[in-house]
Design an enzyme around this catalytic site. Structure first.
Site, short mmCIF file in Angstrom:
data_model
loop_
_atom_site.label_atom_id
_atom_site.label_comp_id
_atom_site.label_asym_id
_atom_site.label_seq_id
_atom_site.Cartn_x
_atom_site.Cartn_y
_atom_site.Cartn_z
CE LYS A 259 -3.35 2.55 2.88
NZ LYS A 259 -4.25 2.50 4.06
CE LYS A 271 -6.82 8.66 7.86
NZ LYS A 271 -7.47 7.52 8.51
CD GLU A 343 -6.79 5.15 2.30
OE1 GLU A 343 -7.80 5.25 3.03
OE2 GLU A 343 -5.65 4.91 2.75
NE ARG A 345 -11.04 -1.34 3.48
CZ ARG A 345 -11.65 -1.57 4.63
NH1 ARG A 345 -12.80 -2.21 4.66
NH2 ARG A 345 -11.11 -1.17 5.77
#
Ligand code: BES
Ligand code: MN
Ligand code: ZN
Length: 492
Positions: A259, A271, A343, A345
């Site tokens: 990732k 967030k 995001e 995944r």
């Protein structure tokens, strides 16, 4: 930079000489340091309590080196009198980390077999790290540079296997340091194209490694809807980086997927200010994959390794993806994005599909995927999920390397939470067991390829305090485990 020596430690002219101390009844017990002058031993044992020295794990104390050629004697605590390899790594690393700014260091820890020589060398090198690239003249003086010259004292100084272990330790530590550097880079400078360039530059120095970069046009042509969807909110477009090491006589093929979110603001599902701190480290999986492939190539391991870096910046903007958008991933699966902060995944799914298209023997992915990982295991223990066999292979490799990885399940009942009203899948599921749901989501994209998923959300970035060989900031988590697994497949 690091070497073995068989000389009498008492006669080594170094800035600091390190010995190990165990803890016995609250007092330090010197480990295998019978060469220390009797007067110094006596002084230490009579003064230890008064000096507050105990020999506890993590304790590093400097004392006068009376009667030694070294400038200062350093006691590094192992806790136990019979330290295992990881305890030695940590004690050696704590010493070199605390000795930043010191020119030359010799470590006279118990290193009487090749495994222990390796552990001391690895720990010492892993601890000898500082990140000072962004310090200007005003603060550079106070920022110490890492220990320069390291000598490991051992009776095996002329041993071939010990020399090979030292070479391996250097390759491993260089990989970990380079990954830490990438993680520590500020996200205004390390955006997706910059990370792709960094991969190209790093690979140029390693024989037999090829880097291919898919830019946003190539990603669109290839149907990488997940990477594009996540990246579309940023003015700095996403990338998919493929790093290939294909030696001629390979024992199989390992695919690694990382990732690479260069900054995770959460996107429109933004967030909190607090939750965004540290999110420059959301590319730690990609950094680990890049430098694992390069390390495997440097060591000339007879295994083909393909690394896939799924790189994007997750930003809110007028072009950002919305909650309710539907993405078509590589391979055709559609995903309804119900939370743009899930995001990782999405980018991983695309890269996993690309990885399994090449039919590797196994695919391992590594990601700072969920806050739930940190809730479950804290910030020093990583999680591994996947097919039973590969998960076990990862845990075994982690145990050998000294990295804490704990096996986690993928409970069937959590799959239902990922159903979408409109698409094949939703990108979020039930609230509880969030780490496992993320793993189940990824599983949808690996087909029948043997697979494991490593969630290193907590361990990849140390925001609390340095310990052992682990500095603040990027840690390089996962590299040692992945390399140990590849080595095992290579028959080493
Ligand atoms: N990058 C974060 C996960 C993370 C959290 C890493 C804390 C390191 C420290 C990931 O993209 C994320 O935001 N995950 C969400 C998923 C949720 C929306 C289903 C999370 O864990 O809160
Ligand atoms: Mn996120
Ligand atoms: Zn993220």
């Amino acid at each position: 930079m690091i070497s073995l020596t068989g000389k009498d430690p008492a006669r080594l002219s170094v800035d600091a000489l390190v010995v190990a101390t165990a803890e016995r009844d609250g007092a330090p017990q010197l480990l295998g340091a019978d060469w220390l002058p009797e007067s110094l031993r006596a002084a230490l044992s009579s003064d230890a309590r008064a000096l507050g020295i105990t020999g506890a794990t993590g304790e590093v104390r400097r004392v006068p080196a009376t009667g030694l050629s070294a400038r200062v004697l350093v006691l590094t605590g192992t806790g136990t009198a019979a330290p295992d390899a990881e305890a030695l790594r940590r004690a050696a690393g704590a010493a070199t980390r605390e000795l930043a700014g010191v020119g030359s260091v010799a470590l006279a820890l118990p290193a009487d077999d090749v495994a222990r020589v390796a552990a001391v060398a690895e720990g010492a090198l892993l601890g000898a790290y500082t990140f000072t690239r962004y310090r200007g003249t005003a603060t550079s003086a106070s920022a110490a540079s890492p220990v320069g010259e390291i000598q490991v004292v051992t009776g095996l100084a002329k041993d071939k296997a010990a020399a090979a272990a030292l070479d391996r330790a250097q390759v491993l530590a260089a990989a970990v340091h380079a990954a830490r550097d990438l993680v520590n880079m500020p996200p205004n400078e390390l955006y997706p194209a910059a990370l792709a360039d960094a991969a190209r530059t790093a690979a140029r120095e390693v024989k037999g490694v090829k880097v291919t970069v898919l830019d946003e046009k190539a990603l669109a042509a290839g149907g990488f809807g997940g990477i594009l969807g996540v990246g579309q909110g940023s003015v700095r477009p996403p990338r998919l980086v493929k790093v290939t090491y294909a030696p001629s006589r390979a024992h199989g093929h390992v695919a690694l997927v990382g990732k690479g979110i260069t900054f995770d603001s959460g996107g429109l599902s933004i967030k909190t200010a607090e939750g965004m701190v540290g999110m420059k480290s959301d590319m730690a999986g990609a950094a680990a994959v890049l430098h694992t492939v390069l390390a495997a190539a440097r060591l000339g391991l007879p295994v083909a390794v393909t690394g896939w870096l799924a790189v994007a910046e997750n930003m809110p903007s007028g072009t950002a993806q919305r909650p309710s958008d539907v993405l078509t991933m590589r391979g055709g699966t559609t995903v309804e994005v119900l939370n743009t902060d899930a995001e990782g995944r999405l980018v991983m799914a695309d890269a996993l599909v690309a990885a399994v298209e090449e039919k590797p023997d196994v695919v391992l992915d590594i990601a700072t995927l969920t806050g739930a990982q940190v809730v479950a295991l804290g910030d020093r223990v990583s999680a591994v999920m996947g097919s039973d066999e590969v998960r076990g292979e990862v845990v075994a490799a982690a145990d050998r390397s000294g990295e804490p990885f704990w096996p986690m399940p993928l409970p069937g009942e959590l799959r239902a939470g990922l159903k979408s009203q409109v698409a094949d899948l939703s990108n979020i599921g039930e609230r509880f067991g969030g780490m496992l749901t993320a793993g189940i989501f990824l599983r949808e994209f690996v087909g029948s390829t043997p697979w494991a998923h490593l969630d290193v959300a907590g361990p990849a970035f140390n925001s609390r305090e340095p310990h052992g060989y682990t500095p603040l900031g990027g840690t390089g988590a996962g590299i040692r485990t992945l390399l140990a697994l590849i080595e095992a497949r290579a028959g080493r």
